[in-house]
Motif scaffolding. Structure first.
Motif, PDB file in Angstrom:
ATOM      1  N   GLY A  18      16.536 -35.947  -8.743  1.00  0.00           N
ATOM      2  CA  GLY A  18      17.030 -36.902  -9.830  1.00  0.00           C
ATOM      3  C   GLY A  18      15.771 -37.619 -10.449  1.00  0.00           C
ATOM      4  N   ARG A  19      15.983 -38.089 -11.459  1.00  0.00           N
ATOM      5  CA  ARG A  19      14.841 -38.805 -12.058  1.00  0.00           C
ATOM      6  C   ARG A  19      15.396 -39.957 -12.920  1.00  0.00           C
ATOM      7  NH1 ARG A  19      11.611 -34.342 -15.509  1.00  0.00           N
ATOM      8  NH2 ARG A  19      13.578 -34.072 -16.190  1.00  0.00           N
ATOM      9  N   ARG A  20      14.792 -41.077 -13.159  1.00  0.00           N
ATOM     10  CA  ARG A  20      14.916 -42.329 -13.938  1.00  0.00           C
ATOM     11  C   ARG A  20      14.027 -42.330 -15.084  1.00  0.00           C
ATOM     12  NH1 ARG A  20      18.780 -45.712 -12.035  1.00  0.00           N
ATOM     13  NH2 ARG A  20      19.543 -45.513  -9.964  1.00  0.00           N
ATOM     14  N   ILE A  21      14.537 -42.486 -16.107  1.00  0.00           N
ATOM     15  CA  ILE A  21      13.486 -42.790 -17.200  1.00  0.00           C
ATOM     16  C   ILE A  21      13.418 -44.450 -17.718  1.00  0.00           C
ATOM     17  CG2 ILE A  21      14.956 -42.214 -19.023  1.00  0.00           C
ATOM     18  CD1 ILE A  21      12.421 -41.094 -20.546  1.00  0.00           C
ATOM     19  N   ILE A  49      24.779 -21.748  -8.874  1.00  0.00           N
ATOM     20  CA  ILE A  49      25.668 -22.579  -9.688  1.00  0.00           C
ATOM     21  C   ILE A  49      24.717 -24.069  -9.658  1.00  0.00           C
ATOM     22  CG2 ILE A  49      26.811 -23.944  -8.197  1.00  0.00           C
ATOM     23  CD1 ILE A  49      29.133 -23.683 -10.505  1.00  0.00           C
ATOM     24  N   ALA A  50      24.512 -24.655 -10.960  1.00  0.00           N
ATOM     25  CA  ALA A  50      24.037 -25.916 -11.037  1.00  0.00           C
ATOM     26  C   ALA A  50      25.274 -26.899 -11.464  1.00  0.00           C
ATOM     27  CB  ALA A  50      22.886 -26.134 -12.079  1.00  0.00           C
ATOM     28  N   PHE A  51      24.677 -28.140 -11.007  1.00  0.00           N
ATOM     29  CA  PHE A  51      25.765 -29.401 -11.194  1.00  0.00           C
ATOM     30  C   PHE A  51      24.887 -30.448 -11.510  1.00  0.00           C
ATOM     31  CE2 PHE A  51      27.581 -33.328  -9.636  1.00  0.00           C
ATOM     32  CZ  PHE A  51      29.009 -33.288 -10.382  1.00  0.00           C
ATOM     33  N   GLU A  52      25.547 -31.085 -12.748  1.00  0.00           N
ATOM     34  CA  GLU A  52      24.336 -32.446 -13.343  1.00  0.00           C
ATOM     35  C   GLU A  52      25.441 -33.540 -13.611  1.00  0.00           C
ATOM     36  OE1 GLU A  52      22.306 -34.490 -16.567  1.00  0.00           O
ATOM     37  OE2 GLU A  52      24.193 -33.492 -16.593  1.00  0.00           O
ATOM     38  N   ILE A  53      24.878 -34.829 -13.307  1.00  0.00           N
ATOM     39  CA  ILE A  53      25.358 -36.017 -13.799  1.00  0.00           C
ATOM     40  C   ILE A  53      24.420 -36.853 -14.413  1.00  0.00           C
ATOM     41  CG2 ILE A  53      27.308 -36.023 -12.392  1.00  0.00           C
ATOM     42  CD1 ILE A  53      25.853 -38.129 -10.684  1.00  0.00           C
ATOM     43  N   ASP A  54      24.625 -37.639 -15.376  1.00  0.00           N
ATOM     44  CA  ASP A  54      23.691 -38.672 -15.785  1.00  0.00           C
ATOM     45  C   ASP A  54      24.374 -39.713 -16.609  1.00  0.00           C
ATOM     46  OD1 ASP A  54      24.336 -37.877 -18.781  1.00  0.00           O
ATOM     47  OD2 ASP A  54      23.228 -36.183 -18.267  1.00  0.00           O
ATOM     48  N   THR A  55      23.393 -40.760 -16.958  1.00  0.00           N
ATOM     49  CA  THR A  55      23.836 -41.825 -17.890  1.00  0.00           C
ATOM     50  C   THR A  55      22.850 -42.218 -18.606  1.00  0.00           C
ATOM     51  OG1 THR A  55      25.049 -43.915 -17.836  1.00  0.00           O
ATOM     52  CG2 THR A  55      23.558 -43.753 -16.230  1.00  0.00           C
ATOM     53  N   TRP A 115      19.047 -42.035 -16.441  1.00  0.00           N
ATOM     54  CA  TRP A 115      18.926 -41.209 -15.200  1.00  0.00           C
ATOM     55  C   TRP A 115      19.800 -40.036 -15.069  1.00  0.00           C
ATOM     56  CZ3 TRP A 115      23.542 -40.079 -12.513  1.00  0.00           C
ATOM     57  CH2 TRP A 115      24.266 -41.147 -12.509  1.00  0.00           C
ATOM     58  N   SER A 116      19.379 -39.004 -14.411  1.00  0.00           N
ATOM     59  CA  SER A 116      19.976 -37.739 -14.108  1.00  0.00           C
ATOM     60  C   SER A 116      19.782 -37.373 -12.828  1.00  0.00           C
ATOM     61  CB  SER A 116      19.403 -36.721 -15.229  1.00  0.00           C
ATOM     62  OG  SER A 116      18.138 -36.346 -14.984  1.00  0.00           O
ATOM     63  N   VAL A 117      20.829 -36.618 -12.388  1.00  0.00           N
ATOM     64  CA  VAL A 117      20.689 -35.999 -11.040  1.00  0.00           C
ATOM     65  C   VAL A 117      21.214 -34.405 -11.282  1.00  0.00           C
ATOM     66  CG1 VAL A 117      21.996 -35.984  -8.676  1.00  0.00           C
ATOM     67  CG2 VAL A 117      21.504 -38.139  -9.830  1.00  0.00           C
ATOM     68  N   LEU A 118      20.373 -33.703 -10.575  1.00  0.00           N
ATOM     69  CA  LEU A 118      20.736 -32.048 -10.642  1.00  0.00           C
ATOM     70  C   LEU A 118      20.787 -31.711  -9.266  1.00  0.00           C
ATOM     71  CD1 LEU A 118      20.574 -29.394 -12.384  1.00  0.00           C
ATOM     72  CD2 LEU A 118      18.249 -29.336 -12.089  1.00  0.00           C
ATOM     73  N   VAL A 119      21.843 -30.713  -9.039  1.00  0.00           N
ATOM     74  CA  VAL A 119      22.155 -30.138  -7.765  1.00  0.00           C
ATOM     75  C   VAL A 119      22.122 -28.636  -8.072  1.00  0.00           C
ATOM     76  CG1 VAL A 119      24.033 -29.845  -5.799  1.00  0.00           C
ATOM     77  CG2 VAL A 119      23.715 -32.029  -6.986  1.00  0.00           C
ATOM     78  N   ASN A 120      21.141 -27.957  -7.135  1.00  0.00           N
ATOM     79  CA  ASN A 120      21.222 -26.652  -7.260  1.00  0.00           C
ATOM     80  C   ASN A 120      21.893 -25.893  -5.993  1.00  0.00           C
ATOM     81  OD1 ASN A 120      18.271 -27.436  -8.644  1.00  0.00           O
ATOM     82  ND2 ASN A 120      19.452 -25.739  -9.911  1.00  0.00           N
ATOM     83  N   GLY A 121      22.761 -25.198  -6.042  1.00  0.00           N
ATOM     84  CA  GLY A 121      23.405 -24.671  -4.770  1.00  0.00           C
ATOM     85  C   GLY A 121      24.083 -23.225  -4.985  1.00  0.00           C
ATOM     86  N   ILE A 122      25.073 -23.099  -4.192  1.00  0.00           N
ATOM     87  CA  ILE A 122      26.229 -22.057  -4.293  1.00  0.00           C
ATOM     88  C   ILE A 122      27.613 -22.484  -4.553  1.00  0.00           C
ATOM     89  CG2 ILE A 122      24.671 -20.382  -3.329  1.00  0.00           C
ATOM     90  CD1 ILE A 122      26.476 -20.690  -0.838  1.00  0.00           C
ATOM     91  N   VAL A 123      28.392 -21.746  -5.351  1.00  0.00           N
ATOM     92  CA  VAL A 123      29.772 -21.919  -5.212  1.00  0.00           C
ATOM     93  C   VAL A 123      30.409 -21.022  -4.766  1.00  0.00           C
ATOM     94  CG1 VAL A 123      29.939 -20.931  -7.755  1.00  0.00           C
ATOM     95  CG2 VAL A 123      31.595 -23.004  -7.122  1.00  0.00           C
ATOM     96  N   ARG A 124      31.831 -21.488  -4.286  1.00  0.00           N
ATOM     97  CA  ARG A 124      32.777 -20.525  -3.415  1.00  0.00           C
ATOM     98  C   ARG A 124      33.993 -21.311  -3.472  1.00  0.00           C
ATOM     99  NH1 ARG A 124      33.899 -23.439   0.877  1.00  0.00           N
ATOM    100  NH2 ARG A 124      32.432 -24.708   2.007  1.00  0.00           N
ATOM    101  N   PRO A 125      34.924 -20.392  -3.256  1.00  0.00           N
ATOM    102  CA  PRO A 125      36.467 -20.986  -3.068  1.00  0.00           C
ATOM    103  C   PRO A 125      36.567 -21.980  -1.810  1.00  0.00           C
ATOM    104  CG  PRO A 125      36.399 -18.662  -3.336  1.00  0.00           C
ATOM    105  CD  PRO A 125      34.898 -18.955  -3.178  1.00  0.00           C
ATOM    106  N   GLU A 137      10.514 -41.407 -13.341  1.00  0.00           N
ATOM    107  CA  GLU A 137      10.474 -41.609 -11.897  1.00  0.00           C
ATOM    108  C   GLU A 137      11.319 -40.807 -10.972  1.00  0.00           C
ATOM    109  OE1 GLU A 137       9.564 -46.436 -12.080  1.00  0.00           O
ATOM    110  OE2 GLU A 137      11.458 -45.829 -11.769  1.00  0.00           O
ATOM    111  N   PRO A 138      10.892 -40.039  -9.982  1.00  0.00           N
ATOM    112  CA  PRO A 138      11.610 -39.347  -9.266  1.00  0.00           C
ATOM    113  C   PRO A 138      12.517 -40.162  -8.373  1.00  0.00           C
ATOM    114  CG  PRO A 138       9.639 -39.476  -8.240  1.00  0.00           C
ATOM    115  CD  PRO A 138       9.546 -40.207  -9.409  1.00  0.00           C
ATOM    116  N   MET A 139      13.789 -39.753  -8.046  1.00  0.00           N
ATOM    117  CA  MET A 139      14.602 -40.472  -7.417  1.00  0.00           C
ATOM    118  C   MET A 139      14.866 -39.971  -5.985  1.00  0.00           C
ATOM    119  SD  MET A 139      17.684 -40.945 -10.367  1.00  0.00           S
ATOM    120  CE  MET A 139      19.016 -41.463  -9.234  1.00  0.00           C
ATOM    121  N   ARG A 140      15.213 -40.596  -4.915  1.00  0.00           N
ATOM    122  CA  ARG A 140      15.093 -40.123  -3.480  1.00  0.00           C
ATOM    123  C   ARG A 140      16.572 -39.464  -3.201  1.00  0.00           C
ATOM    124  NH1 ARG A 140      14.879 -45.498  -2.869  1.00  0.00           N
ATOM    125  NH2 ARG A 140      16.809 -45.771  -2.129  1.00  0.00           N
ATOM    126  N   ARG A 141      16.595 -38.318  -2.439  1.00  0.00           N
ATOM    127  CA  ARG A 141      17.882 -37.701  -2.273  1.00  0.00           C
ATOM    128  C   ARG A 141      18.961 -38.504  -1.942  1.00  0.00           C
ATOM    129  NH1 ARG A 141      19.670 -32.467  -0.250  1.00  0.00           N
ATOM    130  NH2 ARG A 141      21.673 -32.605   0.710  1.00  0.00           N
TER     131      ARG A 141
END
Length: 215
Positions: free
Chosen positions: A209-212, A150-156, A165-175, A91-95
């Motif tokens: 994000g997605r839940r299984i 850069i990509a950032f991810e958390i899950d459990t 579930w897992s959450v994926l962030v795609n973005g840019i990294v900077r100081p 299942e997709p997760m809302r932002r």
């Protein structure tokens, strides 16, 4: 009122969940004891059957196992009749749901390009003002990035229930800027130790994000 010294009611299957989560992380009971300040004997007793815990112990246990109190203490799912195994439901997760999960955790993984290879490493972080801020060593590869992808991810995951579930962030990294550093200074403490005084900020461009579920 400070409730850390008072016992809290915990679900009967907490010990099972703690044992499964500990095993999935490759930790021994002694290592969990060292992370939490709870004795090894007490951790082993918990995994064998219900015992009374203080709110502080439960909180430290959740942090040591990189999960949440809610995940550890979620009500058990009872079945009154046998069921055939169902295909997992993705299942997709809302932002906003994803952002809430990001804000509730302190450990995630970043993925970025280093030379000619993709690198994935865990980081301690904090979230605020739509930014993910983490600390690293000044001579690390990611510290040299400025407006790089850069990509950032958390899950459990609950191996027993086959849920997760897992959450994926795609973005840019900077100081990070000075105001961003001041905001994050008391909120990010790298577990790895050492000199990690370079603050980096991830600007999310896409959060998914997605839940299984297998029930």
């Amino acid at each position: 009122m400070d409730t850390r010294s008072h016992s809290v009611q915990v679900p009967g299957d907490l010990g099972t969940r703690v044992g499964r989560r500990r095993t999935s992380l490759g930790l021994s009971t002694a290592e969990v004891a060292q992370r939490t300040g709870i004795s090894t004997h007490r951790i082993e007793r918990l995994e064998q059957g219900p015992i009374a815990l203080t709110a502080g112990e439960l909180s430290r246990l959740a942090r040591a196992l990189d999960t949440t109190i809610s995940d550890l203490c979620a009500p058990p799912r009872h079945r009154t009749t046998p069921r055939s195994r169902l295909a997992p439901l993705l299942e997709p997760m809302r932002r906003d749901e994803c952002v809430t999960l990001i804000a509730s955790r302190v450990v995630g993984r970043i993925a970025f390009n280093r030379a000619d290879e993709l690198v994935v490493i865990p980081v301690n972080y904090c979230y605020g003002n739509d930014l993910i801020v983490f600390r690293t060593a000044a001579d690390s590869a990611v510290a040299q990035y400025d407006l790089a992808p850069i990509a950032f991810e958390i899950d459990t995951v609950d191996e027993g229930l086959r849920d997760g579930w897992s959450v994926l962030v795609n973005g840019i990294v900077r100081p990070a800027t000075e105001p961003e550093i001041e905001t994050a200074r008391d909120r990010v403490e790298p577990w790895a130790g050492g000199t990690r005084d370079t603050y980096m900020a991830i600007e999310p461009r896409r959060i998914t994000g997605r839940r299984i579920r297998s029930w």
